[in-house]
Structures are given as structure tokens and as C-alpha cells.
Scaffold this active site. Structure first.
Site, mmCIF file in Angstrom:
data_model
loop_
_atom_site.group_PDB
_atom_site.id
_atom_site.type_symbol
_atom_site.label_atom_id
_atom_site.label_comp_id
_atom_site.label_asym_id
_atom_site.label_seq_id
_atom_site.Cartn_x
_atom_site.Cartn_y
_atom_site.Cartn_z
ATOM 1 C CE LYS A 96 -4.023 -2.173 2.169
ATOM 2 N NZ LYS A 96 -4.952 -2.161 3.315
ATOM 3 C CB VAL A 183 8.096 5.583 -0.741
ATOM 4 C CG1 VAL A 183 7.210 4.691 0.135
ATOM 5 C CG2 VAL A 183 7.350 6.031 -1.989
ATOM 6 N N GLY A 206 12.322 13.350 16.113
ATOM 7 C CA GLY A 206 11.616 13.034 17.342
ATOM 8 C C GLY A 206 12.475 13.029 18.588
ATOM 9 C CD GLU A 274 14.941 4.766 13.009
ATOM 10 O OE1 GLU A 274 14.563 5.496 12.060
ATOM 11 O OE2 GLU A 274 14.315 4.642 14.081
#
Length: 324
Positions: A96, A183, A206, A274
Site C-alpha cells: 500500500k 517513500v 523526534g 534503523e
């Protein structure tokens, strides 16, 4: 005697001519003007006593931290245009996440290395759904098919392997720099030559004001992504990093191996790639650090020190777009 005098005079004329040819550009550069063959290039006089005082602009290991107001775009672009560089960008639009690709590509055309040769590599399981975006001369879109996955963590983890392979098989002789980007993000302002470096990391929006004890590093010693308490510099984004091919290849190869070795022992780092990237950057300091301007979060209000948002993650419902 007269012949010797003439010879000496001719020698002095030649020497002065050579000095004029080579020193004139230096003198013009000192004036803030350079390369008369391409027109006059003007930019503000550099200063070491005036500038940003509200943010840190250099790391303890003397890498620049790039904020608005810490660089001269015209000067930097003129330097790299002479080098005729090519910049690659990778982006993964799987499942998606394909819905975010159009905005990413269209805004990249407006803001990402405008005026330079750019190759955007899109990795997707839906190549027929890649939007048609008009690209400027010297800019190219390359679509590569990849399989989908049942878990979004697996999609994230596979990125490093694909980036490593891409550099080895396609980019070595054609590209100078590469940036690996998320993206589900879009560009809002310039992202250009000020971001170039050997190994480039982006500070996570953050956590940039937090003490490192609050950073979400992988804290289990059994993991190869482990960062011990009291260690770490900044917390970096997994959604934006880059540099020269050799450095990014080494990063991708190392993070991939560490991830796979963890998996063999039943370990998955807290934030997958990450977490491994942050461990790598702790041990291998980036040569350039980009401020949170280069990957802000749209759901956050902009803080006063963030004068420009260049690239940001869009608001989305993770439960709706991620595989279970």
C-alpha cells in the site's frame, strides 16, 4: 650584453603572464567572484563571527551539521557542477506504500538536486502502478521489481540487501553519490549539494532535543545493533541516509550481515534496520550530519530553530498501510 638583457626581459614577461593567468581566478574568488568564463558568481562574504547561534553546527568529531543559514547554495552548486556529478536515490514502494510514490517523485523533481543528473531507483511489487512523472533533462526513473512480504519488518530489513546489490551491480561506474529515502515522505524545499559527504546521516526529528538515555537504541547486549547506556551521539533516521557509493555499500553490507546474524539467533532489533544503522553510525562517524530539516514529521509542529522543512514524513495510518 643587450642579448642577455632581452632574454631576461622576455623571461620576466613570461613569468608575469603565467602569474596573471593563475592568480587572477584566485583574486576574483577572494572578491566573491569566480570563473569569468561562466559569468560572475556572487554570494555573501563568509564570516566566522556571525551565523547560527541557536543550534550546533559542528559535531565533536568536526563533521558539519547542516541547517538553513550554514551554507551558501550558489557557491556549493558551482563547485559540484564543474565535477559533473550524478546522484542516485532509492525508494521502496511496496504494498500500500505505492500510494505515496506520486507525491515523492513530483516533489523530488521540484527540490531534489535540481539542475544535476539524478537517477531515481524505485523498488516495487507493482511496477505497472508506478505513476508517470515528467522528469527534467538529465534525470531518470528506473523501476525494479521486488516481492512483497507478509510483515512490514521484513520489507524494512530487506532494504539493506537490495541497496548493497544495486551498488554492486548497477551503480559503480555511473553514480557518485546515493541517498536512500522513505517513500511515505515528500520534499518541500531545497535538498542539494549541501547534503553531500562521504557518509551522511540525518538526525531524527523526534529525539534531537532529548538526552541520549531516551534514544530508542537497541538495548539488548545479545543483538548486534546494541548500543550501551552512556554511548551514542545522536539518534539517526532510518528513512534518510547516504554518501559516496563505497561508504553506503559498506554500511548496507554491514547492517545486512548483522541483521541476518541476529535473525539466526532469533533476535530482531527494536527498530530493525534503523537500530542497526544507529549502531553503525556510532562506530563509524558520519562525515556530514543533516539537521531534522531533512526529515521532519508532518504531525509535529515546527520548532523555532527549524527555519525550513526540506523533506518530511507524511501523516498516515500505519495500521491501515502496513501488512499485519
Amino acid at each position: 650584453m643587450n642579448l642577455k638583457f632581452v632574454a631576461v626581459l622576455l623571461f620576466l614577461v613570461v613569468v608575469l603572464g603565467v602569474m596573471f593567468i593563475y592568480l587572477k581566478p584566485i583574486y576574483r574568488f577572494r572578491e566573491g567572484l569566480c570563473d569569468s568564463s561562466e559569468g560572475r558568481l556572487k554570494y555573501p562574504q563568509p564570516s566566522i563571527t556571525h551565523g547560527r547561534t541557536d543550534v550546533v553546527s559542528v559535531t565533536p568529531w568536526l563533521a558539519p551539521v547542516v541547517w538553513e543559514g550554514t551554507f551558501y547554495p550558489v557557491l556549493l552548486d558551482s563547485i559540484y557542477q564543474k565535477r559533473n556529478i550524478t546522484v542516485a536515490a532509492t525508494v521502496f514502494a511496496v504494498g500500500k506504500y505505492i500510494r505515496f510514490l506520486k507525491d515523492f517523485l513530483e516533489t523530488a523533481e521540484q527540490h531534489f538536486f535540481v539542475g544535476f543528473k539524478v537517477k531515481v531507483y524505485v523498488f516495487t511489487d507493482q511496477p505497472n502502478e508506478v505513476p508517470k512523472v515528467k522528469m527534467a533533462a538529465g534525470r531518470e526513473l528506473v523501476v525494479r521489481s521486488v516481492p512483497n512480504s507478509k510483515r512490514w519488518q521484513d520489507i524494512s530489513a530487506r532494504r539493506m540487501e537490495i541497496i548493497q546489490t544495486l551498488i554492486e551491480e548497477m551503480l559503480k561506474n555511473d553514480v557518485d553519490y546515493i541517498f536512500c529515502l522513505d517513500v511515505d515522505s515528500k520534499f518541500h524545499s531545497r535538498w542539494g549539494t549541501e547534503s553531500l559527504g562521504e557518509l551522511v546521516a540525518v538526525i531524527h526529528p523526534g529525539y534531537y532535543k532529548d538526552d541520549r538515555s531516551k534514544f530508542p537504541y537497541e538495548r539488548r547486549p545479545a543483538s548486534r545493533a546494541y548500543v550501551a547506556p552512556g554511548e551514542g551521539d545522536f539518534y539517526y533516521c532510518g528513512g534518510a541516509f547516504g554518501g559516496v557509493l563505497a561508504e553506503v555499500h559498506q554500511l548496507a553490507q554491514t547492517c545486512r550481515k548483522n541483521f541476518e546474524d541476529d535473525a539466526k539467533e532469533g533476535i530482531e532489533a527494536a527498530w530493525q534496520e534503523e537500530s542497526h544503522l544507529n549502531r553503525y553510525m556510532w562506530l563509524n562517524k558520519p562525515s556530514k550530519v543533516l539537521s531534522p530539516e531533512y526529515l521532519w514529521q508532518d504531525f509535529k509542529a515546527r520548532n523555532s530553530e527549524v527555519r525550513v522543512i526540506r523533506f518530511s514524513g507524511v501523516i498516515k495510518n500505519y495500521n491501515e498501510i502496513r501488512p499485519n
